[in-house]
Design an enzyme around this catalytic site. Sequence first.
Site, PDB file in Angstrom:
ATOM      1  N   TRP A 262       0.935  -1.414  -0.081  1.00  0.00           N
ATOM      2  CA  TRP A 262       0.002  -0.069   0.012  1.00  0.00           C
ATOM      3  C   TRP A 262       0.858   1.439   0.005  1.00  0.00           C
ATOM      4  O   TRP A 262       0.226   2.304  -0.384  1.00  0.00           O
ATOM      5  CB  TRP A 262      -1.121  -0.130   1.096  1.00  0.00           C
ATOM      6  CG  TRP A 262      -0.157  -0.300   2.509  1.00  0.00           C
ATOM      7  CD1 TRP A 262      -0.068  -1.518   3.243  1.00  0.00           C
ATOM      8  CD2 TRP A 262       0.481   0.671   3.204  1.00  0.00           C
ATOM      9  NE1 TRP A 262       0.472  -1.280   4.252  1.00  0.00           N
ATOM     10  CE2 TRP A 262       1.043  -0.086   4.222  1.00  0.00           C
ATOM     11  CE3 TRP A 262       0.935   1.996   3.147  1.00  0.00           C
ATOM     12  CZ2 TRP A 262       1.765   0.471   5.578  1.00  0.00           C
ATOM     13  CZ3 TRP A 262       1.736   2.583   4.355  1.00  0.00           C
ATOM     14  CH2 TRP A 262       2.123   1.855   5.338  1.00  0.00           C
ATOM     15  N   ASN A 263       2.233   1.327   0.342  1.00  0.00           N
ATOM     16  CA  ASN A 263       2.761   2.433   0.747  1.00  0.00           C
ATOM     17  C   ASN A 263       3.166   3.291  -0.539  1.00  0.00           C
ATOM     18  O   ASN A 263       3.299   4.513  -0.622  1.00  0.00           O
ATOM     19  CB  ASN A 263       4.056   1.932   1.484  1.00  0.00           C
ATOM     20  CG  ASN A 263       5.154   1.133   0.577  1.00  0.00           C
ATOM     21  OD1 ASN A 263       4.752   0.764   0.059  1.00  0.00           O
ATOM     22  ND2 ASN A 263       6.411   1.298   1.240  1.00  0.00           N
TER      23      ASN A 263
ATOM     24  N   LYS B  83      -2.262  -8.251  -8.013  1.00  0.00           N
ATOM     25  CA  LYS B  83      -3.046  -8.077  -6.847  1.00  0.00           C
ATOM     26  C   LYS B  83      -2.481  -6.888  -5.908  1.00  0.00           C
ATOM     27  O   LYS B  83      -1.466  -6.929  -5.277  1.00  0.00           O
ATOM     28  CB  LYS B  83      -2.917  -9.427  -6.024  1.00  0.00           C
ATOM     29  CG  LYS B  83      -3.968  -9.240  -5.115  1.00  0.00           C
ATOM     30  CD  LYS B  83      -3.807  -9.862  -3.602  1.00  0.00           C
ATOM     31  CE  LYS B  83      -2.879  -9.320  -2.547  1.00  0.00           C
ATOM     32  NZ  LYS B  83      -3.554  -7.865  -2.070  1.00  0.00           N
TER      33      LYS B  83
ATOM     34  N   SER C 241       6.196  -6.910   3.178  1.00  0.00           N
ATOM     35  CA  SER C 241       6.832  -7.404   4.322  1.00  0.00           C
ATOM     36  C   SER C 241       7.629  -8.778   4.208  1.00  0.00           C
ATOM     37  O   SER C 241       7.605  -9.760   3.447  1.00  0.00           O
ATOM     38  CB  SER C 241       5.973  -7.554   5.479  1.00  0.00           C
ATOM     39  OG  SER C 241       5.159  -8.345   5.350  1.00  0.00           O
TER      40      SER C 241
ATOM     41  N   GLU D 249      10.950  -8.073  -2.905  1.00  0.00           N
ATOM     42  CA  GLU D 249      11.333  -6.680  -2.513  1.00  0.00           C
ATOM     43  C   GLU D 249      10.730  -6.683  -1.141  1.00  0.00           C
ATOM     44  O   GLU D 249       9.405  -6.236  -1.177  1.00  0.00           O
ATOM     45  CB  GLU D 249      10.831  -5.717  -3.494  1.00  0.00           C
ATOM     46  CG  GLU D 249      11.315  -5.940  -4.960  1.00  0.00           C
ATOM     47  CD  GLU D 249      12.461  -5.476  -5.070  1.00  0.00           C
ATOM     48  OE1 GLU D 249      13.370  -4.693  -3.999  1.00  0.00           O
ATOM     49  OE2 GLU D 249      13.212  -5.615  -6.180  1.00  0.00           O
ATOM     50  N   LEU D 250      11.733  -6.948  -0.225  1.00  0.00           N
ATOM     51  CA  LEU D 250      11.010  -6.843   1.236  1.00  0.00           C
ATOM     52  C   LEU D 250      11.389  -5.705   2.143  1.00  0.00           C
ATOM     53  O   LEU D 250      11.875  -4.918   1.605  1.00  0.00           O
ATOM     54  CB  LEU D 250      11.391  -8.300   1.943  1.00  0.00           C
ATOM     55  CG  LEU D 250      11.038  -9.479   1.006  1.00  0.00           C
ATOM     56  CD1 LEU D 250      11.801 -10.931   1.589  1.00  0.00           C
ATOM     57  CD2 LEU D 250       9.578  -9.540   0.492  1.00  0.00           C
TER      58      LEU D 250
ATOM     59  N   ARG E 139      10.497  11.115   3.575  1.00  0.00           N
ATOM     60  CA  ARG E 139       9.477  10.775   2.084  1.00  0.00           C
ATOM     61  C   ARG E 139       8.600   9.665   2.489  1.00  0.00           C
ATOM     62  O   ARG E 139       8.740   8.767   3.360  1.00  0.00           O
ATOM     63  CB  ARG E 139      10.714  10.341   1.330  1.00  0.00           C
ATOM     64  CG  ARG E 139       9.966   9.601  -0.197  1.00  0.00           C
ATOM     65  CD  ARG E 139      11.178   9.814  -1.259  1.00  0.00           C
ATOM     66  NE  ARG E 139      10.701   8.791  -2.255  1.00  0.00           N
ATOM     67  CZ  ARG E 139      10.858   7.636  -2.580  1.00  0.00           C
ATOM     68  NH1 ARG E 139      11.474   6.988  -1.857  1.00  0.00           N
ATOM     69  NH2 ARG E 139      10.140   6.843  -3.916  1.00  0.00           N
TER      70      ARG E 139
ATOM     71  N   CYS F 249      10.088   1.350   2.338  1.00  0.00           N
ATOM     72  CA  CYS F 249      11.158   0.230   2.656  1.00  0.00           C
ATOM     73  C   CYS F 249      12.538   0.860   2.896  1.00  0.00           C
ATOM     74  O   CYS F 249      13.486   0.457   3.505  1.00  0.00           O
ATOM     75  CB  CYS F 249      10.948  -0.725   1.638  1.00  0.00           C
ATOM     76  SG  CYS F 249      11.162   0.054   0.099  1.00  0.00           S
TER      77      CYS F 249
ATOM     78  N   GLU G 103      11.580  -2.500  11.817  1.00  0.00           N
ATOM     79  CA  GLU G 103      11.067  -1.428  10.698  1.00  0.00           C
ATOM     80  C   GLU G 103       9.988  -0.736  11.245  1.00  0.00           C
ATOM     81  O   GLU G 103       9.129  -1.038  11.663  1.00  0.00           O
ATOM     82  CB  GLU G 103      10.652  -2.329   9.676  1.00  0.00           C
ATOM     83  CG  GLU G 103      10.708  -1.450   8.194  1.00  0.00           C
ATOM     84  CD  GLU G 103      10.241  -2.230   7.046  1.00  0.00           C
ATOM     85  OE1 GLU G 103       9.378  -3.019   7.019  1.00  0.00           O
ATOM     86  OE2 GLU G 103      10.605  -1.793   5.910  1.00  0.00           O
TER      87      GLU G 103
HETATM   88  P1  NAP Z   1       2.321  -6.896   3.445  1.00  0.00           P
HETATM   89  O1  NAP Z   1       1.435  -6.969   4.681  1.00  0.00           O
HETATM   90  O2  NAP Z   1       3.442  -7.902   3.393  1.00  0.00           O
HETATM   91  O3  NAP Z   1       1.488  -7.054   2.336  1.00  0.00           O
HETATM   92  C1  NAP Z   1       2.063  -6.713   0.880  1.00  0.00           C
HETATM   93  C2  NAP Z   1       1.081  -7.357  -0.031  1.00  0.00           C
HETATM   94  O4  NAP Z   1       1.022  -8.760   0.063  1.00  0.00           O
HETATM   95  C3  NAP Z   1      -0.427  -6.590  -0.079  1.00  0.00           C
HETATM   96  O5  NAP Z   1      -0.795  -6.752  -1.314  1.00  0.00           O
HETATM   97  C4  NAP Z   1      -1.067  -7.773   0.671  1.00  0.00           C
HETATM   98  O6  NAP Z   1      -2.404  -7.839   0.676  1.00  0.00           O
HETATM   99  C5  NAP Z   1      -0.349  -9.154   0.314  1.00  0.00           C
HETATM  100  N1  NAP Z   1      -0.745 -10.180   1.146  1.00  0.00           N
HETATM  101  C6  NAP Z   1      -0.418 -10.093   2.567  1.00  0.00           C
HETATM  102  N2  NAP Z   1      -0.700 -11.504   2.766  1.00  0.00           N
HETATM  103  C7  NAP Z   1      -0.571 -12.230   1.721  1.00  0.00           C
HETATM  104  C8  NAP Z   1      -0.525 -13.614   1.634  1.00  0.00           C
HETATM  105  N3  NAP Z   1      -0.706 -14.467   2.636  1.00  0.00           N
HETATM  106  N4  NAP Z   1      -0.679 -14.041   0.523  1.00  0.00           N
HETATM  107  C9  NAP Z   1      -0.640 -13.317  -0.832  1.00  0.00           C
HETATM  108  N5  NAP Z   1      -0.329 -11.895  -0.786  1.00  0.00           N
HETATM  109  C10 NAP Z   1      -0.248 -11.451   0.536  1.00  0.00           C
HETATM  110  O7  NAP Z   1       3.201  -5.527   3.419  1.00  0.00           O
HETATM  111  P2  NAP Z   1       2.580  -3.759   3.434  1.00  0.00           P
HETATM  112  O8  NAP Z   1       2.161  -3.493   4.802  1.00  0.00           O
HETATM  113  O9  NAP Z   1       1.232  -3.819   2.527  1.00  0.00           O
HETATM  114  O10 NAP Z   1       3.705  -3.018   2.953  1.00  0.00           O
HETATM  115  C11 NAP Z   1       4.780  -2.602   3.893  1.00  0.00           C
HETATM  116  C12 NAP Z   1       5.959  -3.535   3.667  1.00  0.00           C
HETATM  117  O11 NAP Z   1       6.358  -3.569   2.413  1.00  0.00           O
HETATM  118  C13 NAP Z   1       7.104  -3.186   4.458  1.00  0.00           C
HETATM  119  O12 NAP Z   1       7.880  -4.177   5.229  1.00  0.00           O
HETATM  120  C14 NAP Z   1       7.974  -2.420   3.473  1.00  0.00           C
HETATM  121  O13 NAP Z   1       9.425  -2.526   3.774  1.00  0.00           O
HETATM  122  C15 NAP Z   1       7.875  -3.341   2.242  1.00  0.00           C
HETATM  123  N6  NAP Z   1       8.128  -2.705   1.070  1.00  0.00           N
HETATM  124  C16 NAP Z   1       9.328  -3.076   0.358  1.00  0.00           C
HETATM  125  C17 NAP Z   1       9.693  -2.620  -0.807  1.00  0.00           C
HETATM  126  C18 NAP Z   1      10.775  -2.896  -1.597  1.00  0.00           C
HETATM  127  O14 NAP Z   1      11.056  -2.569  -2.767  1.00  0.00           O
HETATM  128  N7  NAP Z   1      11.984  -3.627  -1.037  1.00  0.00           N
HETATM  129  C19 NAP Z   1       8.878  -1.281  -1.386  1.00  0.00           C
HETATM  130  C20 NAP Z   1       7.851  -1.084  -0.703  1.00  0.00           C
HETATM  131  C21 NAP Z   1       7.431  -1.800   0.491  1.00  0.00           C
HETATM  132  P3  NAP Z   1      -3.587  -7.256   1.698  1.00  0.00           P
HETATM  133  O15 NAP Z   1      -3.373  -6.069   1.448  1.00  0.00           O
HETATM  134  O16 NAP Z   1      -4.859  -7.740   1.490  1.00  0.00           O
HETATM  135  O17 NAP Z   1      -2.929  -7.567   3.257  1.00  0.00           O
END
Ligand code: NAP
Length: 494
Positions: free
Chosen positions: A162-163, A186, A241, A262-263, A290, A296, A393
Site C-alpha cells: 500500500w505504501n 494483486k 513485508s 522486494e521486502l 519521504r 522500505c 522496521e
Molecule cells: P504486506 O502486509 O506484506 O502486504 C504486501 C502485499 O501482500 C499486499 O498486497 C497484501 O495484501 C499481500 N499479502 C498479504 N498476505 C498475503 C498472503 N498470505 N498471500 C498473498 N498476498 C498477501 O506489506 P505491506 O504492509 O502492504 O507493505 C509494507 C511492507 O512492504 C514493508 O515491510 C516495506 O518495507 C515493504 N516494501 C518493500 C519495498 C521494496 O522494494 N523492498 C517497497 C515497498 C514496501 P493485503 O493488502 O490484502 O494484506
Amino acid sequence: MLPVVADEGRVVADVPSGLLIGGAWVEAGDGATLQVEDPATGEILGRVADAAVGDGAAALDAADRAFGAFRTLAPRRRSEILRRAYELTVERTEQLALLMTLEMGKPLAEARAEVAYAANFLRWYAEEAVRVNGRFTSNETGQGRVFTFKQAVGPCLLITPWNFPLAMGARKIAPAVAAGCTMVVKPAAQTPFSMLALAQILTEAGLPDGVLNVITTSSSGRVMEPLIRDPRVRKLSFTGSTEVGRRLIAQAAEQVLKVSMELGGNAAFVVFDDADIDLALDGAMLAKMRNGGEACTSANRFYVQDGVAEQFAERLAQRMEALVVGRGTGANVDVGPLIDEAQRTKVDELVTEVVSRGAEVLTGGRRIDGPGYFYQPTVLAGVPDQARVLHEEIFGPVAPIVPFSDTGEVISKANGTEYGLVSYLFTRDIDRAFHVTESLESGMVGLNQGIVSNAGAPFGGVKQSGFGREGGPEGLEEYLETKYVAMNVGGPLQ
Ligand code: NAP
C-alpha cells in the site's frame, strides 16, 4: 465503470471498481465488495470488488490464454503500448495524485512525485522492450558455437503493497509487458484505486485483453495461494513485508517458481565528522520523511560520529519540528497520516519502549489526537543499542540517533541486522566512501544523497530484504529466461 471515489460526498474520480479479467471489468463472482478508507479522516472513500478464489482462478485462466499471442507480439508494439501508457499517466497526474493522497494519505506533492516515478518505469521499459538481446560466440576449442536468446518467462503473479500504490505496480508491470509476459496483479486491499486507475490507462493504451488482470480482495492468502501453486504460473514478484515474503517463498517452492522478493528494510544512515552537514541534513529529511517514513528505504537508524552528533541531532529536531502535519490534500502539508491504527500503535510502542530505556525525546514522541492516524515527527537521542526501534522496521516519522566513534564500529553496527536493503553514507573522504560502501551489507547505498529510487537503476536488497532487482536492465531480466543453443558448427570462428 462507476464513479467510486468520493470525498465529503463529492465524486473526485471515475475509477473502475471491478476486477479486470480478460479485458472486461467485472464484479466479484459472489458480488462482494470491500471498502476503502481515507486514513486522514477514517471516512469511506468508496468500494471495490472483493474477489474470491474462483475470481483469482478466472484471472489466471485469462493470463494463461493471452500468453501465446502476447509473447510473440512485435517488441515495437509492446514498446508503443508502454509509451502511450506513460503519456496518459503524465496527462492524468492530478487525478492519479489525488486518488493516491485520498487512499494512502501522502501529501499531494509527494503523490505527484510518485506519479512521475511510476510513469518513468513505463517510459524506461518502453525503451528497453526493443533491446532484448542474446549473444553468439565460438566455443573455447574453436569447434562449435554458443548461441543464446531471451524468452518471456510466462504468466506472472505480481503482488504489491500500500505504501507506493502506483509506483510498485508500474515497476513490475512495465518490465513484464516489455518482456512479453502476461500477469495477474494483486494490489494491497487498503489502496486498490491507484492500481485500478493504472490498469485503466494500460487498457486504453492498447494492451491486449487478458495480458493484465487485476484482482482486488480482502482474502489475499486464500485467493493467491492456489495461484502460486498452479503449474501454469512461471513467476512470482512480491513487494511487501519480510514476514509475508517468507511465506510466499515457501509456497513458491512447490512449483520451483522463479521468484523476486522486494521486502522490508532497516536502513542505517551514517554521518562522518567530515561530512557536509547541511547536505547530510537535507539527505536525512528525505531519507526519513519521504512518504512520512512509510518507505522500505526509510532511514531507520541514524549513526552520527561523535564530533557532529549533538549538532546534527539538534538541527534535525528543528527541521522535524517545523514540518506541517495534516491531511495530504491541505495546502503546505508536509506529512500525512500513517496508514492505519495498527501502524500508529506500533510506532508509538517503539517510542515508548526506547524512552523507557532512557532515550531523550528532542521533538515529537506522541500520537496526534482527533480523526485520522497522525503521529508527530519525532527525533530521539541517546538511543541504546538494544532498543527495538533500531532493530525493527519503524515505518513512521521517527528518527533515532546513535553516536559512534570509529569506522569499524559503525560498519559493524550498520550490518548488525537481518535486513539489507539500503544504507546511506555521508562523508567527503573518497577513500572512506569506497571502503564503507564496499563493506555495507545492503543491495543499495545512497552516497551523499538521501534517495536511491531511479527507474534506470537496479533496486533491491540482500539478506532478508529479499532478492531480485527492479528497474534498469536488471529489472527486465527478472521476466526473461535465457535459452542456449549448442550449435554443431565445425572450425574456428572466421
Ligand atoms: P504486506 O502486509 O506484506 O502486504 C504486501 C502485499 O501482500 C499486499 O498486497 C497484501 O495484501 C499481500 N499479502 C498479504 N498476505 C498475503 C498472503 N498470505 N498471500 C498473498 N498476498 C498477501 O506489506 P505491506 O504492509 O502492504 O507493505 C509494507 C511492507 O512492504 C514493508 O515491510 C516495506 O518495507 C515493504 N516494501 C518493500 C519495498 C521494496 O522494494 N523492498 C517497497 C515497498 C514496501 P493485503 O493488502 O490484502 O494484506
